[in-house]
Design an enzyme around this catalytic site. Structure first.
Site: not given
Ligand code: NAD
Length: 468
Positions: A243, A277
């Site tokens: 997501e 999101c």
């Molecule tokens: P992010 O991708 O920076 O981090 C998300 C999670 O991934 C965190 O727990 C982080 O520690 C982990 N992570 C970071 N690098 C990783 C890697 N290489 N491998 C595995 N995990 C890793 O996102 P964020 O800044 O926490 O959230 C914001 C983003 O999330 C926005 O783009 C938003 O649109 C999206 N989002 C999408 C939805 C949806 O349902 N589509 C819902 C909420 C947020």
């Protein structure tokens, strides 16, 4: 200063390293988050794998009852969890803030408990039958973001547990504390090892996606990280539900009534300070309604109180972290430098905390960073259009495809526009209202797979066809 613990096999586990978690309203430390080592991750995966042996064969009715008990626990502890969530995430207790998030978490858990995946009879005659069974996958790795830490964790873990899987959950390093506390509480009603939490920095997420003992990853976060997750999961052929980010467009049709839609437009864009999101991130309005819609949005914004989320009168809080705050400032300043008009907001208030006021920006267009990139913050660009077809094609000219909306007094006309938008969910006269029974997911770079409803539950299972 409270030190939090990992939860592995039903036990709290201390670590030697920690990271500070800050309150974005005050920049003060809220608590210390444990940093899991590789050995901790292995232990969590082992605990989940051991628990899976028993949990996967527990009768369905028992697992449904367990997920209902999870919902009860969330309800009974919602004030404690909401306060901790506000302290580390920044969102207000009131409005569409922490209490709302806890209500959502409870509602999703309760609804997930009711969904059935019965055996399907594909064929039956005198020669025999062919049946489709759904089986749990094993250990699910859940990786969550910082915008809705508790609700999104429940979106991952309730369907996983309901279908007989066990979970290793990793929250964002920005907001891990409320998730740890929720997992501690949920462990009071779940068998040991069914739900484990490990915390640390981003590299822990990568280790989870690579781990050979994990069968599926459910990931919510940015599209950039989602691509890395998919790559890292490939070696072990894990199932993935991704997501990812969105840059949702809303299109106002010429027959819309600006004063009637202003409130819906505002909250479509500014829910959770725009850190959502599927928030409205680009608003296309017809020339004839442009000024009236801008004025109605500015007027609505002037009534919304921003402040420390613990203050019961606050309706919007700070941006969650400095990195995101800097990005929002940068995108607005880029637009301003290119001649955009900042109709309200757009200046950083004095004092501590990552506060940024609700900001409406006009005289912007496609090609501005504020329009083309996901701002993920309290800023809405309003873009004029003169031809509806042109607005639809500009809305679709994005890598993202999470949500979209059409705003009109004529529902059928709005539905026609909606059907032309390239996105996983589309709303008429609102934006972003998700439901626990309606599948939710993105197309294009916004993700793979869906959550919620029967189709969401199915993603936590594999199919076994029994020919007899
Ligand atoms: P992010 O991708 O920076 O981090 C998300 C999670 O991934 C965190 O727990 C982080 O520690 C982990 N992570 C970071 N690098 C990783 C890697 N290489 N491998 C595995 N995990 C890793 O996102 P964020 O800044 O926490 O959230 C914001 C983003 O999330 C926005 O783009 C938003 O649109 C999206 N989002 C999408 C939805 C949806 O349902 N589509 C819902 C909420 C947020």
């Amino acid at each position: 200063m409270a030190d939090y613990k990992l939860v592995i096999g039903g036990e709290g586990v201390t670590t030697s390293d920690h990271l500070d978690v800050k309150n974005p309203a005050t920049e003060q430390v809220v608590g210390r988050c444990p940093i899991a080592t590789d050995e901790h991750l292995d232990a969590a995966v082992d605990a989940a794998a051991t628990a899976f042996l028993a949990w996967s064969v527990v009768p369905d009715e028992e697992r449904k009852a367990a997920v209902c008990r999870m919902a009860d626990v969330i309800r009974e502890n919602s004030e404690e969890l909401a306060e901790l969530l506000t302290r580390e995430q920044g969102k207000p207790l009131n409005g569409l803030g922490s209490r709302f998030e806890l209500q959502g978490a409870e509602a999703w858990a309760r609804h997930t408990a009711t969904i059935d995946l019965p055996v399907e009879i594909l064929h039956q005659d005198e020669s025999g039958s062919v049946e489709l069974h759904r089986k749990p996958l094993g250990v699910v790795g859940s990786i969550t973001p910082w915008n809705f830490p508790l609700m999104i964790a429940i979106w991952h873990i309730a369907p996983a547990i309901r279908t007989g899987n066990t979970v290793v959950l990793k929250p964002s390093p920005y907001t891990p504390l409320s998730t740890i506390r929720m997992v501690e509480l949920l462990n009071e009603v779940l068998p040991a090892g069914v739900l484990n939490v490990v915390t640390g920095r981003d590299d822990l997420g990568q280790k989870i996606t690579e781990h050979a003992g994990i069968q599926k990853i459910v990931f919510t976060g940015s599209s950039a990280t989602g691509k890395k997750v998919m790559q890292a999961a490939a070696d072990t052929l894990k199932r993935v539900t991704l997501e990812l980010g969105g840059n949702d467009a809303g299109i106002v049709l010429p027959d819309a009534n600006p004063s009637e839609i202003a409130e819906g437009l505002f909250w479509g864009a500014f829910i959770n300070n725009g850190q959502t999101c599927a928030a409205l991130k680009r608003l296309y309005v017809p020339d004839a309604l442009h000024d009236e819609i801008c004025a109605a949005l500015v007027e609505y914004a002037s009534k919304v109180q921003m402040g420390d989320g613990l203050d019961e009168t606050s309706i919007l809080g700070p941006i969650q972290n400095k990195m995101q705050f800097d990005k929002v400032v940068e995108l607005v300043e880029d637009a301003r430098a290119r001649g955009a008009r900042i109709l309200c907001g757009g200046t950083v208030p004095e004092g501590s905390g990552y506060f940024y006021p609700a900001t409406i920006v006009a005289d912007v267009s496609d090609g501005f960073r504020l329009v083309d990139e996901e701002q993920f913050g309290p800023v809405l660009p309003v873009i004029r259009y003169s031809s509806l077809d042109d607005a639809i094609s500009r809305a679709n000219a994005s890598e993202s495809g999470l949500g979209g909306s059409a705003w009109s007094s004529d529902i059928d006309r709005a539905k026609q526009v909606a059907s032309q938008l390239e996105c996983g969910s589309v709303w008429i006269n609102n934006h972003g209202m998700v439901k626990p029974f309606a599948p939710f997911g993105g197309v294009k770079a916004s993700g793979i797979g869906v959550e919620f409803g029967r189709q969401g539950l199915e993603e936590y299972t594999s199919i076994q066809v029994v020919h007899s």
